[in-house]
Design a protein around this motif. Structure first.
Motif, PDB file in Angstrom:
ATOM      1  N   SER A  64       0.850  -1.186   0.000  1.00  0.00           N
ATOM      2  CA  SER A  64       0.000   0.000   0.000  1.00  0.00           C
ATOM      3  C   SER A  64       0.889   1.239   0.000  1.00  0.00           C
ATOM      4  O   SER A  64       1.739   1.394   0.875  1.00  0.00           O
ATOM      5  CB  SER A  64      -0.902  -0.008   1.238  1.00  0.00           C
ATOM      6  OG  SER A  64      -1.684   1.160   1.302  1.00  0.00           O
ATOM      7  N   LYS A 123      -4.479  -3.144   0.680  1.00  0.00           N
ATOM      8  CA  LYS A 123      -3.947  -3.538  -0.631  1.00  0.00           C
ATOM      9  C   LYS A 123      -3.489  -4.996  -0.579  1.00  0.00           C
ATOM     10  O   LYS A 123      -2.638  -5.362   0.221  1.00  0.00           O
ATOM     11  CB  LYS A 123      -2.747  -2.638  -0.996  1.00  0.00           C
ATOM     12  CG  LYS A 123      -2.066  -2.969  -2.326  1.00  0.00           C
ATOM     13  CD  LYS A 123      -2.913  -2.564  -3.509  1.00  0.00           C
ATOM     14  CE  LYS A 123      -2.193  -2.822  -4.833  1.00  0.00           C
ATOM     15  NZ  LYS A 123      -1.029  -1.940  -5.039  1.00  0.00           N
ATOM     16  N   THR A 129      -2.149  -3.555   6.163  1.00  0.00           N
ATOM     17  CA  THR A 129      -2.863  -3.223   4.928  1.00  0.00           C
ATOM     18  C   THR A 129      -3.015  -4.430   4.014  1.00  0.00           C
ATOM     19  O   THR A 129      -4.022  -4.550   3.311  1.00  0.00           O
ATOM     20  CB  THR A 129      -2.152  -2.083   4.179  1.00  0.00           C
ATOM     21  OG1 THR A 129      -0.771  -2.443   3.954  1.00  0.00           O
ATOM     22  CG2 THR A 129      -2.195  -0.793   4.993  1.00  0.00           C
TER      23      THR A 129
END
Length: 647
Positions: free
Chosen positions: A373, A396, A434
């Motif tokens: 990310s 992500k 993330t």
């Protein structure tokens, strides 16, 4: 096609095992002839700091053997734990805090005597066969005594005090001809980013200091990194214009009112840093006419060349957004750097060819960009019609997507200090979150550095208020924009960031969970039971103690624990001298008694910050496991569980 799975339940290759196995901490850098030295902190070796050497033929090897640990405890936070000259290394060993000397063909031998003293920021005075450094003497009663001393290289017990009388000293630096010594100093209640003084003195024939001259600084001006150019001009960074910018004085021997202190590059950017540790460097003087430096604007760092004749600053293109520890010699510049997609590395720049070469990466892991990310710098509204800053990391993972309509949980990161700043450099501990489906907001709240002195002073008398407002307003801003789930927002932080975390959980109703890493819960205990460097730090952040005891009580989460109504997990080193364990333990007992979900993970042998691989792993997985139970999502893979009371 992506697998549809709830946020938090995404499977990620960025595991805690991967993070601790392939990562080292990179520290102080030095150049000696054609050799380059640096310090590596190795979680795999119980956090030992090892001195490493790279030769001109690119061979890299350890200098200090096991069990030597290159780390000083001056001001508790240390820094600048070694120096090297002519192939001879001088370093502080963590276990006994003595200075040891070592050649490239010998084992370390103690130089300084067995005594209750610590040393940092040493330089070699070749003319007089001695080291000059900062000493912190713990032999007497009360606060330790800080001075600048000389240490004879043949007789280590021959230690002479060169200057004394101030509470703190840093950055002793010799002029090129060895005739003058410069240094900075400051006194309680100031911290070095509040106000410091830059002094210069003649060196007498017997090595003592002669007449001393105040060059710059004061109680409301912070001086950073004084350095001498090859032609004897003294350069330094000062924030007297609101921004840490460059200055120089050609003749520091004159009384201050007669000196010509010249601004070099006035701009709305920071060329300085808060001096939490010794040896911080944002520039290197590579010739009489050129400085290579780094500066920050809006949270991002840039490399540049400053022409000392024309005063023109030219940006040097690099792929990096976080740059520090700049040193230079001739055509060679070495610095620490990272970017959102590259872990921190030691980088060499050849000024003749403009070629960049990575000498050592903090992580040898190769992470597919599909899991990374990239942070978005954001500015968001906060109290008093002001704005604050941060980096937003959306979830992500190239192989996963969330069910339609679901919004990701958020972890707000509150950095330590609080006088510090977060970085845009790749942080696998953030990517851990993330890549599993969490969003992360890393906040540079009011009081953070990199945005000028006025922004830094927002925290004056307002710690526990401004920082908390900015963290909560950042979270609400993201929720209002529909980027995160407003019902699944957590906040986490260490040390001072742990205090902000506990305040946000206690005095606000925005977050549904939190994690405190060696965080402050009792300001009175911190004010009366901490080390010398920070003994008066709270005067500026809260107010004088005990005169304003009411503020200390009112802003201490431990005294308002009845207002805390969400789950919290605490992580604590049992040998922490900065924030003693009883601060976490008292809070845990209160939350247990209230019936709130609470977990406490304590580590033997750890101090302020965790250095052992197994503890770093346990902490990361423990916080993730805690949120999985609180926010009720399934784990894609099992992690070591933590005991959660009242759940």
């Amino acid at each position: 096609m992506n697998t549809v799975s709830p946020y938090g339940s995404w499977k990620s290759p960025i595991s805690s095992d991967l993070i601790v196995s392939g990562t080292v901490g990179l520290g102080q850098i030095a150049i000696d002839g054609d050799d380059i030295y640096w310090v590596e902190g190795r979680p795999s070796e119980a956090g030992r700091s090892v001195l490493v050497r790279r030769t001109s033929d690119s061979k890299i090897s350890d200098v200090t053997p096991h069990p030597f640990n290159v780390r000083t405890r001056v001001n508790e936070y240390g820094g600048a734990a070694f120096t090297v000259a002519g192939g001879v290394v001088y370093f502080s060993h963590f276990a006994d805090q003595r200075i040891y000397t070592q050649t490239l063909t010998s084992q370390p031998e103690p130089l300084t005597p067995t005594a209750n003293s610590r040393y940092a920021d040493a330089i070699v005075d070749k003319q007089r066969n001695r080291l000059i450094c900062v000493r912190e003497d713990h032999a007497g009663e009360g606060e330790p005594v800080n001075t600048i001393v000389s240490i004879n290289l043949d007789k280590g017990e021959d230690i002479q005090i060169l200057t004394q009388g101030n509470d703190f000293y840093a950055s002793p630096r010799l002029s090129p001809d060895g005739s003058q010594l410069s240094w900075i100093c400051w006194n309680h209640p100031n911290m070095p980013w509040d106000g410091t003084e830059l002094w210069v003195a003649e060196i007498n024939a017997n090595g003592s200091l002669g007449e001393k001259y105040l060059v710059a600084g004061g109680v409301d001006e912070s001086i950073f990194q004084p350095e001498w150019s090859p032609d004897g001009v003294l350069y330094f960074v000062s924030d007297k214009s609101n921004w840490w910018n460059f200055y120089r004085t050609v003749n520091p021997r004159l009384p201050r009112e007669q000196q010509e202190v010249e601004a070099l590059c006035e701009m709305a950017a920071e060329f300085g840093l808060p001096q939490w540790v010794f040896g911080m460097s944002t520039y290197g003087i590579v010739s009489e006419s050129k400085i290579i430096c780094t500066y920050t604007q809006q949270g991002l760092w840039y490399l540049a060349s400053l022409d000392l004749t024309t005063k023109h600053l030219t940006t040097i293109e690099t792929p990096y957004t976080d740059i520090s520890s700049v040193i230079g010699r001739g055509e060679t510049v070495i610095f620490m750097a990272g970017s959102p997609t590259e872990s921190t590395a030691i980088v060499q720049l050849n000024l003749a060819t403009n070629k960049l070469e990575i000498l050592r990466q903090s992580s040898n892991l190769s992470i597919n960009a599909g899991y990374l990310s990239v942070p978005e710098p954001i500015e968001f509204p906060t109290e008093k019609n002001l704005t604050a800053f941060g980096f937003f990391y959306p979830p992500k993972n190239q192989y996963f997507a969330a069910p339609a309509g679901e919004k990701p949980p958020l972890v707000v990161k509150s950095h330590g200090g609080p006088t510090a700043a977060t970085s845009s450099s790749m942080n696998l501990k953030i990517q851990y979150w993330t890549s599993r489906g969490f969003a992360v907001l890393d906040v540079n709240y009011g009081g953070s550095t990199g945005y000028g002195r006025e922004y830094r002073k927002r925290l004056q008398d307002s710690w526990g208020i401004v920082d908390v407002d900015d963290c909560t307003n950042g979270a609400k801003y993201l929720a209002q924009k529909g980027l995160v789930d407003g019902e699944r927002m957590a906040i986490a932080g260490g040390s001072a960031g742990g205090y902000t975390t506990l305040c946000a959980l206690t005095f606000r109703d925005v977050f549904k969970a939190g994690a405190s890493y060696y965080g402050v819960s009792d300001l009175e205990a911190l004010a009366t039971d901490t080390h010398k460097f920070e003994a008066r730090y709270l005067d500026g952040l809260i107010g004088p103690y005990p005169e304003r005891k009411d503020l200390y009580v009112n802003r201490s989460p431990i005294h308002s624990a009845e207002r805390l109504s969400c789950p919290v997990i605490f992580f604590q080193g049992l040998e922490d001298k900065v924030v003693p364990p009883n601060q976490a333990e008292m809070m845990v007992e209160i939350l247990k008694a209230k019936g709130l979900p609470v977990a406490y993970v304590a580590y033997e042998g750890e101090q302020h910050g965790f250095r052992r691989a197994e503890n770093i792993k346990r902490t990361l997985d423990g916080e993730f496991y805690f949120y999985s139970r609180v926010f009720k999502f399934e784990l894609a893979e099992p992690v070591e569980e933590v005991v959660i009371f009242n759940l």
